[in-house]
Design an enzyme around this catalytic site. Structure first.
Site, PDB file in Angstrom:
ATOM      1  N   GLU A  85     -52.679  55.647 116.415  1.00  0.00           N
ATOM      2  CA  GLU A  85     -51.477  56.461 116.181  1.00  0.00           C
ATOM      3  C   GLU A  85     -50.362  55.505 115.793  1.00  0.00           C
ATOM      4  O   GLU A  85     -49.774  54.852 116.651  1.00  0.00           O
ATOM      5  CB  GLU A  85     -51.110  57.234 117.458  1.00  0.00           C
ATOM      6  CG  GLU A  85     -52.143  58.242 117.903  1.00  0.00           C
ATOM      7  CD  GLU A  85     -52.191  59.497 117.025  1.00  0.00           C
ATOM      8  OE1 GLU A  85     -51.385  59.614 116.078  1.00  0.00           O
ATOM      9  OE2 GLU A  85     -53.043  60.355 117.286  1.00  0.00           O
TER      10      GLU A  85
ATOM     11  N   CYS B 195     -41.979  58.272 115.946  1.00  0.00           N
ATOM     12  CA  CYS B 195     -42.890  57.985 114.832  1.00  0.00           C
ATOM     13  C   CYS B 195     -42.852  59.104 113.801  1.00  0.00           C
ATOM     14  O   CYS B 195     -42.989  58.872 112.607  1.00  0.00           O
ATOM     15  CB  CYS B 195     -44.298  57.786 115.356  1.00  0.00           C
ATOM     16  SG  CYS B 195     -44.818  59.135 116.410  1.00  0.00           S
TER      17      CYS B 195
END
Ligand code: NAD
Length: 476
Positions: A247, A281
């Site tokens: 991720e 993110c």
């Protein structure tokens, strides 16, 4: 000054060295934590291996794991207020955002608690002479490396499905902002998981992190963090062909069409880029606006940025400090480079005149190929630019090496859906940034990584398939 410890084999364990934890709002050290050594990492791996070998996680009825998971959720809720305050102090984040992290952590344990007894294989027809079926079995030891931006919720989002599926876990918490994870694990101690099922180490990524990744007993890696570190870990993981979930970062674009509802868009910009001071993110770090509405939207977005309250997280300010002095410097350097490349800083672009690591909300007009429009900033910085038609908007949105999330804003559902179908991203939001939950799969494509977290789908990143085929004997 409070000192925090590592958690190995069901025991809290000190180390000979320590790391200092700084409050980003005051620039002062306010706690210390034991800095895990290679020996601590080995001890954690041994404990996890003993847990795996004992069958304590896997030889029980799955509903037993569900009971542990649900107790864990309850225990997390009990310490949420205390934990949120510590998270707010070590990370700089808004207290409400910190509370949301603990709430999400509890939800993740509930959600995956409900899945422990639903990880079902299939029966495969091979004709009358055979019975064939699949089983989903745990990986073994899952090593999980956590970043600092949402340490508690990200830790829970990997830990919960791993435990639900019957894996033992060794967590490497971030060296910046490691304290609230300790509280999370303290809460989990009350849930009844077997000894060695959960281990927590805070140490340097380049030392303990690498050691865990390369450890011969590691069966699975979940990494959430920067692209550069992810790539390094993948190279190490390749040596032993360890399955990994990655991720990584993002440079996500929102596309606003001519029929956009501007109030709706502004609500999304506010959370999309300024939530957690942009250290997200999946932040809306690029806003592409149809030229017919460009000037209007640009003005409104600048006004929004300038209206935000800037202050400390404990006072519920809308824009809080970024996590460290270093990180603030990196953000400001990227903005300076953008100016040099010819981008137009419409507002912000500098540190606030306050104690602590503040970066003012920043809006930059830039063209799609400039570095500020291509590279992740990870701060309260949004790039804005106009487009003329759908094809151009899609090309710009898809025109980075990332592909984490994207957004489309407009009243015409045909158009928003048509464009959503063309966006290269793991998740697309229509008319609300972050329209999602623990129930919806999250993850990236391209440099944003691979594998999915959250949702039912994520559980399959934490298991491996075993097929069993049986040859029948028929009586004659
Ligand atoms: P980072 O890569 O610097 O560190 C992440 C973790 O990796 C830390 O725990 C660190 O100690 C550890 N680490 C560092 N070097 C290592 C090594 N060689 N081997 C093993 N572990 C090592 O990232 P960060 O600065 O903590 O986090 C910010 C980045 O994370 C941003 O790029 C952001 O986009 C990304 N992120 C992605 C997601 C997502 O879900 N896709 C979520 C949050 C953050």
């Amino acid at each position: 000054m409070q000192h925090y410890l590592n958690y190995v084999n069901g025991q809290w364990r000190d180390a000979s060295r320590q790391l200092e934890v700084i409050n980003p709002a005051t620039d002062k050290v306010f706690a210390t934590i034991a800095r895990a050594s290679i020996e601590d990492a080995d001890a954690a791996m041994e404990a996890a291996q003993r847990c795996v070998n004992s069958g304590a996680l896997t030889d029980v009825r799955p509903v037993k794991r569900a009971a542990w998971m649900l107790k864990a959720a309850e225990a997390i809720r009990e310490i949420a207020e205390e934990g949120a305050l510590i998270l707010c102090r070590e990370n700089g984040k808004n207290l409400d955002t910190a509370r949301e992290e603990f709430d999400e952590a509890a939800r993740l344990f509930e959600y995956y608690g409900g899945m422990t007894d639903k990880i079902e294989g299939v029966s495969i027809p091979l004709g009358k002479d055979y019975v064939d079926f699949t089983q989903y079995i745990p990986m073994g030891i899952s090593v999980q490396i956590i970043p600092w931006n949402f340490p508690v919720s990200i830790c829970a989002r990997s830990l919960a499905p791993a435990l639900a599926a019957g894996n033992a876990v060794v967590i490497k918490s971030p060296e910046v902002s490691p304290l609230a994870i300790s509280l999370l694990i303290k809460a989990l101690e009350k849930a009844g998981f077997p000894q060695g099922a959960i281990n927590l180490l805070c140490g340097k990524g380049s030392e303990v992190g690498t050691h865990l990744v390369k450890h011969h007993d590691t069966n699975h890696i979940v990494f959430t963090g920067s692209v550069a570190t992810g790539q390094r870990i993948l190279k190490d993981a390749a040596e032993r062909a360890i399955p990994s979930v990655m991720e990584l970062g993002g440079k996500s674009a929102a596309i606003a069409f001519a029929d956009v509802d501007i109030e709706q868009l502004l609500r999304s910009v506010k959370i999309g880029v300024f939530y957690n001071s942009g250290q997200v993110c999946s932040a809306m770090s690029r806003l592409l606006v149809h030229r017919s509405r460009y000037e209007e939207v640009k003005k409104a977005v600048v006004q929004l940025a300038e209206s935000l309250t800037v202050g400390i997280g404990e006072n519920h300010a809308e824009l809080t400090p970024v996590v460290s002095r270093n990180h603030r410097q990196q953000i400001l350097t990227m903005v300076d480079n953008a100016r040099e490349e010819g981008a137009n800083v419409l507002t912000g672009g500098k540190a606030a005149d306050l104690e602590g690591y503040f970066v003012l909300p920043t809006i930059i007009e830039a063209s799609a190929d400039m570095s500020i429009a291509q590279e992740e900033v990870f701060g309260p910085v949004m790039v804005i630019m106009p487009f003329d038609d759908e094809d151009q908007a899609v090309a710009i949105a898809n025109g980075t090496e990332y592909g984490l999330v994207a957004g489309v804003f407009g009243e015409n559902l045909n158009q928003t859906l048509r464009v959503a179908n063309r966006l290269i991203a793991g998740q697309v939001f229509i008319n609300e940034w972050f329209a999602s939950g623990v129930e919806t799969p999250f993850g990236g494509v391209g440099l944003s990584g691979f594998g999915r977290e959250k949702g039912q789908e994520a559980i399959y990143s934490y298991v491996q398939t075993r097929n069993i085929g049986i040859r029948l004997k028929h009586s004659v």
